[in-house]
Enzyme design. Structure first.
Site, short mmCIF file in Angstrom:
data_model
loop_
_atom_site.label_atom_id
_atom_site.label_comp_id
_atom_site.label_asym_id
_atom_site.label_seq_id
_atom_site.Cartn_x
_atom_site.Cartn_y
_atom_site.Cartn_z
N LYS A 52 0.84 -1.21 0.00
CA LYS A 52 0.00 0.00 0.00
C LYS A 52 0.87 1.25 0.00
CE LYS A 52 -3.79 -2.44 2.26
NZ LYS A 52 -4.45 -2.80 3.52
N GLN A 96 -4.17 -1.73 9.81
CA GLN A 96 -4.15 -3.03 9.12
C GLN A 96 -4.73 -4.12 10.01
OE1 GLN A 96 -3.16 -3.64 5.83
NE2 GLN A 96 -3.97 -5.67 6.22
N ASP A 119 -10.53 3.38 5.21
CA ASP A 119 -10.98 1.99 5.08
C ASP A 119 -12.51 1.92 4.98
OD1 ASP A 119 -9.72 -0.38 4.81
OD2 ASP A 119 -9.35 -0.72 6.95
#
Ligand code: NAD
Length: 293
Positions: A52, A96, A119
């Protein structure tokens, strides 16, 4: 053998999304910044976060990996998130998953400022999505919508069936399709006669995590089939290979089908970076008094 379905390959659609993210990032006064928070050294998480950050650089975003040791106390993670929330230079925050077992993912995800929730998993983001208000959308479902748009697949007025009701994929995708005037059915592990339900779909999305769950007789001829599933199946050389939730023979019935790997997968990271740009744009508008929230 019937005609093969059109392959809806992710790479060109992801490329288009990344180009748009890069163009819009370049138009902002400062490069959007993505904070990536990782706790522990789970090898898959290390690789995902690295990937990412690398993609962020490619599209002109700045990013920083905040790697915390496995044993970090929840209060310390929350303190880091509070600092990132308060830092005007940080546009987006991604924690994460999965987190180590001693941490509560609900508490931690809810501690991210919804304005920076790239997210799209914060309950405020979920509420905004289900009430059709502007907000940040979860990356995989939003990536599916971007893939459909890239290939010009019509959605409004059609019937969609989504198999899988997770908070990560199935549920938010149902809301996105609903907001796009689709008639949506959510099927799941307790749905009786799954095939009878999936056969009604003009658009069939499968997000379960079971290799080849969907077979040709479960698919309406000509339907668009989106395979979100990622399953590692054993091979003779012992390395294993990735396959989807949809049996390859479905290509003989479907009108269009995403491959696995290389279908929905590349869309998720591209959408994360797009979300970071969207968050930065909204924050700039708010700071300039152009947007009241
Ligand atoms: P999950 O385990 O949280 O949810 C699975 C869902 O499938 C549940 O709602 C369950 O009710 C349903 N289900 C289970 N067995 C079923 C059955 N026999 N029939 C019908 N429904 C059944 O999974 P998730 O996080 O939503 O992920 C689903 C899959 O998508 C996984 O393979 C995951 O790896 C993949 N995934 C891919 C991406 C991507 O970027 N491509 C992103 C997220 C998840």
């Amino acid at each position: 053998m019937g005609a093969a379905a059109q392959p809806l390959t992710g790479a060109p659609a992801a490329e288009a999304l990344l180009e748009e993210a890069a163009r819009r990032a370049a138009a902002l006064p400062a490069a959007p910044h993505l904070a990536l928070v990782r706790v522990g050294d789970d090898p898959a998480s290390v690789a995902y976060v690295r990937g990412k950050a690398k993609k962020a650089t490619q599209v002109g975003l700045s990013s920083q990996v905040h790697a915390l040791p496995e044993a970090t106390a929840q209060a310390e993670v929350l303190a880091l998130l509070a600092a990132l929330n308060a830092d005007p230079a940080v546009s987006g925050i991604l924690v994460q998953l999965p987190l180590p077992a001693h941490l509560n993912p609900e508490t931690i995800l809810t501690a991210v400022d919804p304005r920076k929730d790239v997210d799209g998993l914060h309950p405020v983001s979920t509420g905004r999505l289900w009430t059709a208000q502007a907000g940040l959308r979860p990356c995989t479902p939003a990536g599916v919508m971007a893939l459909l748009a890239f290939y010009g697949v019509p959605v409004a007025g059609r019937r969609a069936v989504i198999v899988g009701r997770s908070a990560l994929v199935g549920r938010p995708l149902a809301a996105l399709l609903l907001n796009a005037d689709v008639t949506v059915t959510l099927a799941h592990s307790r749905t009786p006669d799954l095939g009878a339900v999936t056969r009604e779909a003009d658009l069939l999305v499968v997000a379960v995590g079971r290799a080849h769950l969907v077979t040709p007789e479960m698919v309406k001829p000509g339907a668009t089939v989106i395979d979100v599933g990622i399953n590692r199946v054993p091979t003779e050389d012992g390395k294993g290979r990735l396959t989807g939730d949809v049996h390859p023979a479905v290509a003989e019935v479907a009108g269009a089908l995403t491959p696995v790997p290389g279908g929905v997968g590349p869309m998720t990271v591209a959408q994360l970076l797009m979300n970071t740009v969207l968050a930065a744009e909204t924050q700039r508008q708010e700071a300039a008094g152009e947007l009241v929230r």
